[in-house]
Design a protein around this motif. Structure first.
Motif, mmCIF file in Angstrom:
data_model
loop_
_atom_site.group_PDB
_atom_site.id
_atom_site.type_symbol
_atom_site.label_atom_id
_atom_site.label_comp_id
_atom_site.label_asym_id
_atom_site.label_seq_id
_atom_site.Cartn_x
_atom_site.Cartn_y
_atom_site.Cartn_z
ATOM 1 N N ILE A 9 3.333 5.030 -1.330
ATOM 2 C CA ILE A 9 3.660 4.160 -2.445
ATOM 3 C C ILE A 9 2.423 3.386 -2.851
ATOM 4 O O ILE A 9 1.589 3.027 -2.014
ATOM 5 C CB ILE A 9 4.812 3.195 -2.119
ATOM 6 N N GLU A 46 -2.609 1.567 -1.579
ATOM 7 C CA GLU A 46 -1.756 2.675 -1.191
ATOM 8 C C GLU A 46 -1.175 2.413 0.192
ATOM 9 O O GLU A 46 -1.849 1.855 1.056
ATOM 10 C CB GLU A 46 -2.572 3.978 -1.172
ATOM 11 N N GLN A 47 0.068 2.769 0.361
ATOM 12 C CA GLN A 47 0.655 2.766 1.704
ATOM 13 C C GLN A 47 1.274 4.119 1.964
ATOM 14 O O GLN A 47 2.223 4.517 1.274
ATOM 15 C CB GLN A 47 1.709 1.670 1.840
ATOM 16 N N THR A 86 3.672 6.531 3.553
ATOM 17 C CA THR A 86 4.978 6.283 4.151
ATOM 18 C C THR A 86 5.464 7.428 5.026
ATOM 19 O O THR A 86 6.423 7.267 5.765
ATOM 20 C CB THR A 86 6.031 6.018 3.058
ATOM 21 N N ASP A 146 14.002 9.201 -0.079
ATOM 22 C CA ASP A 146 13.951 7.761 -0.313
ATOM 23 C C ASP A 146 14.241 7.407 -1.769
ATOM 24 O O ASP A 146 14.319 6.244 -2.130
ATOM 25 C CB ASP A 146 12.580 7.198 0.085
ATOM 26 N N SER A 205 11.795 5.069 9.813
ATOM 27 C CA SER A 205 11.048 3.992 9.188
ATOM 28 C C SER A 205 11.132 2.713 10.015
ATOM 29 O O SER A 205 10.164 1.958 10.101
ATOM 30 C CB SER A 205 11.594 3.769 7.775
ATOM 31 N N LEU A 208 8.776 3.114 12.764
ATOM 32 C CA LEU A 208 7.420 2.871 12.289
ATOM 33 C C LEU A 208 7.160 1.378 12.180
ATOM 34 O O LEU A 208 6.118 0.881 12.606
ATOM 35 C CB LEU A 208 7.206 3.537 10.932
ATOM 36 N N ASN A 210 -4.176 4.525 7.318
ATOM 37 C CA ASN A 210 -3.288 3.874 6.365
ATOM 38 C C ASN A 210 -1.851 3.881 6.862
ATOM 39 O O ASN A 210 -1.163 2.858 6.852
ATOM 40 C CB ASN A 210 -3.403 4.586 5.017
#
Lengths: 249, 249
Positions: B77, B84-85, B87, B99, B151, B154, B199
């Motif tokens: 995302i 930026e991440q 995912t 998602d 998630s 994480l 990242n």
DNA sequence: CGTCCGATTTGATCGAAGTCAAACAACTAC
DNA sequence: GTAGTTGTTTGACTTCGATCAAATCGGACG
């Protein structure tokens, strides 16, 4: 006076979503009036939990998901090493237990943060119903994907943002969620302890406390214990680069 | 010899899940033989993307979710501030885009990490089908809740674990996922760059690099570039308190 | 009303990982 | 081949937040 006044007791098992103030937030919002009865049919309503009581426990067989009617809930997972990780806070109208749907067991533990009442949706009957009502199925997909996104947002918060940013984001998230429930977005009482906030945001309790006082000294918030007043929402948004829509919500 | 040999060309639009080596990992696993044809009917198959190409883009209208056939995909995302991440990373047999299901737009961008082929499931037809096949609906719920759990795992990794623990967990996750695909669990090539790993795990690239060399000096792994060999899986599990099952998978 | 125990706050110190900087390797394209 | 670009590694230094320690607050309850 000992004479009992006869009155009709409403069956505790039958829900009346129509009269529920949360029907525009909760599952009924996905259903037409005519189908609402079918949803009400499967709901087991009105269970009440005192603060600290478990709505369900990690690793026990999955039976139902729950909608918060009043109060609030925190979910957390416990690792083999015994550490706790708070995975979310849930407010009235929100659905708890979506992370376990389709699994055999609950993936987390849900605990009432205060006196809390919930509506229960037995999963087998709910799945059956979503198979028949496309709108409801779609809404379930929507809620679940939302939850994935929230969790990704949280991951981002944890991996990229400072303590101040994380806490600002949480306060803003709570604020907007209170607002949607027609409560003051600037003046509310935190349902969770500092400890839970710290755990959720991946910080030490001490850090959370320090940030709260720092915000207070800067005149951004006023906080005494769990009572919080947001004095300068714009400043909070500025602190939280990521703006609103963080975390849950 | 210029004479064409007549042969039946299989329609490129019609999938044959039955012959796909991934059918025991992918959606077909939730479906009986008799219903499989109905799933194959809605699949648009065989699109190929070169490294770096986008399968879909954040904020564009949601159309489909995708199963990886070969290659690998990373999702990420992008925030308003342009950060930026990452995912997730997706390997053959895994579903990308969950998602965003039930939403109007893609919540993330999916990019091919290498030459990658995918099967496409148009969402409207898929929802229609899951309404008719309870087993498939259940499986979708399962996959989505799994994604929520991943998630959360994480998030826990990010908030509680050190750089070494995070990287060990990622390596173990990749290892077990390769294994399930009948590839070597100890000897594989990372599909993603150090940058992506960093990242994803909320670390600086330099830290990732340092941990890799540290692991190498300790004889736990051997790594040259993206080529990795896990020499001592038990040591890795020891480093990663949280043991296996981290991150995705 | 005082005691007790947990929650919160505040202070002092330390360390893991970020940042900055630069060398080095690998790949492309010309 | 060589130049240019990108990805990876290594080193030196800095910093945010964790940790340790202790004081203070606040509510529950006898």
């Amino acid at each position: 006076m000992a004479q009992a006044i006869p009155f009709r007791q409403v069956s505790p098992l039958k829900a009346s979503c129509q009269q529920c103030s949360l029907s525009n937030l909760c599952l009924p919002l996905a259903i037409g009036e005519n189908d609402l009865a079918r949803l009400e049919d499967i709901i087991q309503q009105g269970r009440i939990f005192n603060r600290g009581e478990h709505i369900f426990d990690q690793s026990t067989p999955y039976r139902s998901c729950f909608a918060v009617k009043s109060g609030s809930i925190k979910t957390s997972i416990i690792t083999e090493s015994g550490e706790e990780q708070v995975t979310g806070f849930f407010m009235p109208g929100e659905l708890v237990g979506l992370d376990s749907i389709g699994g055999e067991h609950y993936a987390c533990t849900a605990k009432a943060l205060e006196r809390t009442s919930v509506c229960e949706f037995p999963i087998d009957r709910l799945e059956e119903l979503t198979g028949k009502l496309p709108g409801l199925q779609h809404h379930m997909y929507h809620l679940m994907s939302q939850e994935i996104q929230n969790s990704h947002q949280l991951a981002m918060l944890l991996s990229k943002n400072t303590a101040e940013e994380r806490i600002a984001a949480l306060l803003l998230s709570l604020s907007s969620r209170f607002q949607r429930r027609r409560m003051s977005p600037t003046n509310f009482s935190l349902p969770m302890a500092r400890n839970d906030i710290a755990n959720f945001l991946g910080l030490a309790v001490e850090t959370v406390s320090r940030v709260f006082t720092r915000f207070q000294n800067q005149g951004i918030i006023k906080a005494r214990g769990r009572e919080v007043e947001l004095l300068d929402i714009e400043a909070l948004q500025l602190v939280s680069r990521e703006f609103s829509r963080q975390c849950n919500n």
